[in-house]
Design an enzyme around this catalytic site. Structure first.
Site, PDB file in Angstrom:
ATOM      1  N   GLY A  99       0.845  -1.184   0.000  1.00 49.37           N
ATOM      2  CA  GLY A  99       0.000   0.000   0.000  1.00 49.37           C
ATOM      3  C   GLY A  99       0.879   1.231   0.000  1.00 49.37           C
ATOM      4  O   GLY A  99       0.980   1.958  -0.988  1.00 49.37           O
ATOM      5  N   ARG A 119       0.384  11.000  11.465  1.00 50.92           N
ATOM      6  CA  ARG A 119       1.476  10.078  11.768  1.00 50.92           C
ATOM      7  C   ARG A 119       2.563  10.656  12.682  1.00 50.92           C
ATOM      8  O   ARG A 119       3.066   9.929  13.549  1.00 50.92           O
ATOM      9  CB  ARG A 119       2.104   9.557  10.472  1.00 50.92           C
ATOM     10  CG  ARG A 119       1.150   8.686   9.645  1.00 50.92           C
ATOM     11  CD  ARG A 119       1.826   8.103   8.431  1.00 50.92           C
ATOM     12  NE  ARG A 119       2.799   7.080   8.818  1.00 50.92           N
ATOM     13  CZ  ARG A 119       4.110   7.231   8.742  1.00 50.92           C
ATOM     14  NH1 ARG A 119       4.639   8.366   8.295  1.00 50.92           N
ATOM     15  NH2 ARG A 119       4.923   6.243   9.106  1.00 50.92           N
ATOM     16  N   CYS A 126      -4.953  23.308  17.856  1.00 50.50           N
ATOM     17  CA  CYS A 126      -4.746  23.767  19.226  1.00 50.50           C
ATOM     18  C   CYS A 126      -4.327  22.570  20.073  1.00 50.50           C
ATOM     19  O   CYS A 126      -5.087  22.057  20.892  1.00 50.50           O
ATOM     20  CB  CYS A 126      -6.026  24.410  19.755  1.00 50.50           C
ATOM     21  SG  CYS A 126      -5.813  25.222  21.338  1.00 50.50           S
TER      22      CYS A 126
END
Length: 437
Positions: free
Chosen positions: A290, A328, A359
Site C-alpha cells: 500500500g 502520523r 490547538c
C-alpha cells in the site's frame, strides 16, 4: 532532494510535471498532490518482477493507505488486485467498478454487514482472522446459499524491525491465528469441514515500513513448516500464499529502502526453496503493498503563516494544516522531509520546526529542518505523504478535510474536493431544548 521530483527553472517544485505553486494557487492549501506516473511506476515494479520471474501472482493494493474512486481506477488500470478492510473501502471499490474477483476482504472484527456485502457481491477472497468470524461467515453463507474462497491469516511469530505500534506478525497480536499454540491448525480443520468454504491458502503480515528481507524470509520458512506438516497429516496443498506487505519507503535520509522488485526477488527465491524442500506445488503468490505504491508519490502543500522564535531554544514556523491531514507524526513520531516549494533552489539559511495549526502542543509535523528565509505565504511541500495522510485525516478543531489532486504528464485534475464548513455540520442535528419544570 533525494525525492523523485523535479525543480523547474524558476526554482519551483514540480509534481507530475505541474508547478506546485500553481496548484496551491488553483486549489488552495492544505493540498495533497499525487504524481500518478510514479504510482504506476511503483505498481509496475512489483507486477513486472513477478512476470519476469514467470510466477503467477496477485499484487493487491492495500487501499487503507489511500482509498478514493480515482485511486482505485488507477489500480484497476495497472491490473492490481485490491485489499479492503471495511465496508466503506469495499463500497468505494464497487463504486469505482473494481473487478470483484480481485477484491480481498481483511479485518480483525468483520461485521455481519461487511461479510454479507462481500458475499453478496462475490468478491474474490475473504481473509479469515478469528474463530468468531468463522461462525459469522458460516451464517452469512447459509443465508445466501453461496460459497467463498478464504485465506487463513496466521501469525508466524516473526518480529520485524519496525515501530512497535505497527508490528503485527508477532505472537501477541490482535490479528490472525497463532501458529505456535495450535490455533491455526484448529481453525484450518474447522474450515476444511465446511462445504461452503474453500481454504485456498495462508496469509501473514509481519509489519510495516520494513527495509530488509530477512523477516519475510523467516516468515516464509515458518509458513512452509506448517504447510509441510499439513501435507503429511491432511494431504493439503495450498493454491495461494499471501505474504502481506510492509515494504519500506524513504521518508528522510535515515531511511534506506531496497528497490521494490528486490522484495519480490527475495520472496520468490525463498518460496522456491521451500517448495522443493517440502514437496509442495508452487503456489500463486499474493502480496499487499500500500505505502510502497502511493507513499512517495505524493506531497502535501501548505501555506506558511506565523513564525515564533524563542532565543537560544527554537524557531517555530506554522502552516495551515497539521495533525488533521497528517496524524502520523503525533501517532507514530513519524519523520518527514520538506522543501519550500517556491524557493526550492534557495540556500538553506535557518533551522526551524514546522508546527501545525491545531490547538494541540503535539501538533508538530517536523522537528528541526533547514529552510531558506521563509516569508508569510510561502508554500511548504512535505514529501512522502501519499500513504496514511488523507486516509487518516480527521476533523479535530473542526477543520475541513483537504483536497486531493492527481497530476500526470503536465496535467492536473481534482479527484477529492476540499470540504466546506457546510460539510462539517451536515450531520449535526439541533437539540430541541424544552422548558425546565
Amino acid at each position: 532532494m533525494n525525492h523523485p521530483f523535479e525543480i523547474n527553472k524558476d526554482g519551483h517544485l514540480m509534481v507530475g510535471g505541474v508547478d506546485t505553486t500553481y496548484l496551491a494557487r488553483k486549489y488552495g492549501t492544505p493540498l495533497f498532490v499525487y504524481d500518478v506516473s510514479l504510482i504506476r511506476k511503483n505498481a509496475r515494479a512489483f507486477v513486472d518482477t513477478f512476470r519476469e520471474l514467470g510466477i503467477k501472482a496477485q499484487v493487491a493494493y492495500a487501499s487503507k493507505a489511500f482509498s478514493s474512486i480515482a485511486m482505485l481506477q488507477v489500480a484497476k488500470q495497472e491490473n492490481l488486485s485490491l485489499d479492503v478492510v471495511s465496508q466503506g473501502e469495499l463500497y468505494t471499490a464497487l463504486q469505482a467498478d473494481f473487478p470483484v474477483e480481485r477484491i480481498h476482504l481483511h479485518g480483525n472484527n468483520k461485521s455481519y454487514q461487511e461479510l454479507s456485502m462481500a458475499v453478496e457481491h462475490n468478491i474474490g477472497c475473504i481473509v479469515v482472522d478469528n474463530f468468531s468470524e468463522i461462525d459469522l461467515l458460516e451464517e452469512v453463507l447459509t443465508e445466501q446459499n453461496k460459497t467463498v474462497n478464504v485465506l487463513l491469516r496466521v501469525t508466524p511469530g516473526i518480529e520485524a524491525h519496525t515501530h512497535d505500534y505497527i508490528l503485527t506478525g508477532n505472537e501477541d497480536s490482535k490479528f490472525g491465528f497463532d501458529l505456535l499454540n495450535g490455533q491455526a491448525e484448529q481453525a484450518f480443520l474447522k474450515l476444511q469441514n465446511m462445504e461452503a468454504i474453500n481454504v485456498v491458502g495462508l496469509h501473514c503480515h509481519i509489519g510495516s515500513q520494513i527495509f530488509e528481507t530477512d523477516g519475510f524470509i523467516m516468515a516464509v520458512r515458518k509458513l512452509f513448516e506448517t504447510l509441510g506438516a499439513w501435507k503429511q497429516k491432511f494431504s493439503y496443498m495450498p493454491k495461494v500464499l499471501n505474504l502481506g506487505g510492509g515494504f519500506g519507503i524513504r521518508y528522510t535520509a535515515e531511511d534506506d529502502p531496497i528497490p521494490l522488485g528486490g522484495y519480490v526477488d527475495a520472496l520468490v527465491d525463498e518460496v522456491a526453496k521451500q517448495v522443493d524442500r517440502h514437496g509442495l506445488d508452487f503456489p500463486e503468490i499474493w502480496i499487499e503493498p500500500g505505502r510502497a505504491i502511493v507513499g512517495n508519490a505524493a506531497v502535501t502543500l501548505y501555506t506558511t503563516g506565523a513564525k515564533k522564535e524563542i532565543p537560544g531554544v527554537r524557531k517555530y514556523l506554522s502552516v495551515d494544516g497539521g495533525m488533521t491531514d497528517n496524524l502520523r507524526p503525533a501517532l507514530y513520531q513519524a519523520k518527514y522531509d520538506a522543501v519550500v516549494a517556491n524557493k526550492a533552489n534557495d540556500p538553506l539559511t535557518e533551522m526551524v520546526s514546522i508546527a501545525g495549526k491545531c490547538c494541540e502542543s503535539g501538533d508538530m509535523l517536523i522537528w528541526d529542518i533547514e529552510v531558506p528565509e521563509v516569508e508569510y505565504g510561502d508554500i511548504l511541500a512535505v514529501f512522502s505523504t501519499g500513504a496514511y495522510g488523507y486516509s487518516m485525516s480527521n476533523h479535530y478543531n473542526r477543520f475541513p478535510k483537504a483536497a486531493v489532486v492527481f497530476a500526470e504528464q503536465g496535467e492536473d485534475q481534482l479527484v477529492i474536493q476540499r470540504e466546506s464548513y457546510q460539510d462539517l455540520i451536515k450531520n449535526d442535528l439541533p437539540y430541541e431544548i424544552k422548558e425546565r419544570v
